[in-house]
Design an enzyme around this catalytic site. Structure first.
Site, PDB file in Angstrom:
ATOM      1  N   HIS A 133      -2.928  -0.175   8.443  1.00 34.80           N
ATOM      2  CA  HIS A 133      -2.632  -0.475   9.848  1.00 34.80           C
ATOM      3  C   HIS A 133      -3.803  -1.167  10.537  1.00 34.80           C
ATOM      4  CE1 HIS A 133      -4.546   3.535   9.946  1.00 34.80           C
ATOM      5  NE2 HIS A 133      -4.996   3.183  11.135  1.00 34.80           N
ATOM      6  N   ASN A 167       0.842  -1.194   0.000  1.00 37.32           N
ATOM      7  CA  ASN A 167       0.000   0.000   0.000  1.00 37.32           C
ATOM      8  C   ASN A 167       0.883   1.251   0.000  1.00 37.32           C
ATOM      9  OD1 ASN A 167      -1.916   2.023   0.504  1.00 37.32           O
ATOM     10  ND2 ASN A 167      -1.966   1.573   2.699  1.00 37.32           N
ATOM     11  N   GLU A 185      -6.957   5.214  17.534  1.00 36.49           N
ATOM     12  CA  GLU A 185      -8.321   4.979  17.074  1.00 36.49           C
ATOM     13  C   GLU A 185      -9.195   4.236  18.083  1.00 36.49           C
ATOM     14  OE1 GLU A 185      -8.258   3.177  13.192  1.00 36.49           O
ATOM     15  OE2 GLU A 185      -6.999   4.766  12.361  1.00 36.49           O
TER      16      GLU A 185
END
Length: 166
Positions: free
Chosen positions: A129, A120, A155
């Site tokens: 990730h 990527n 996150e």
């Protein structure tokens, strides 16, 4: 249109943004495992990438969960399919290589999905990730496992308060 790049600071170190016209071609970490040749980055510019810079700042501040940028990653048709799937993994969630392979219609393609994930070219924004091993383990990451841990922890939803002091 010519390829150009800029280097920006972030909580995970310097990031190299690579673009052509208004499209983002790449986002690479300092020490990234698979970077393009320096000659493929084009000239360095101090300006440009205003939207990408702003959206990355918002992401790291915890106020942005999705990116709205013109992306033009270069890769095979299969790689681009995998990268498109990555952009649909919601903020704060993970998927396994096997789950992505099944979404592509070929549950046996987990290793090929992993390979495409590893190539990527637009880290963070195309959230590779968020892909983990079959048992939820952290697996390779072109920016290094410490950065992967940081991005995943960024996150995570805040811990719920239970009202107890101790």
């Amino acid at each position: 249109m010519s390829v150009h790049h800029a280097i920006v600071d972030s909580p995970v170190g310097e990031l190299t943004l690579v673009g052509e016209g208004t499209a983002l071609l790449g986002l690479y970490f300092d020490g990234h495992l698979r970077t393009p040749r320096v000659t493929d980055l084009g000239p360095r510019t101090a300006d440009g990438f205003a939207d990408a810079r702003r959206q990355l700042d918002e992401y790291f501040a915890g106020t942005r969960r999705t990116f709205d940028l013109e992306l033009a990653p270069r890769g095979s048709a299969f790689e681009r399919k995998v990268w498109a799937l990555l952009t649909r993994i919601p903020y704060g969630e993970t998927r396994t290589y096997g789950q992505l392979a099944a979404e592509l219609g070929d549950p046996a393609a987990a290793q090929a999905v992993g390979n495409a994930n590893g190539w990527n070219p637009i880290s963070i924004i195309v959230p590779c990730h968020r892909v983990v091993g079959s048992a939820g383990s952290l697996t390779g990451y072109a920016g290094g496992l410490d950065r992967k841990r940081y991005l995943l922890s960024l996150e995570e939803p805040p811990a719920e308060e239970d009202g107890r002091l101790f």
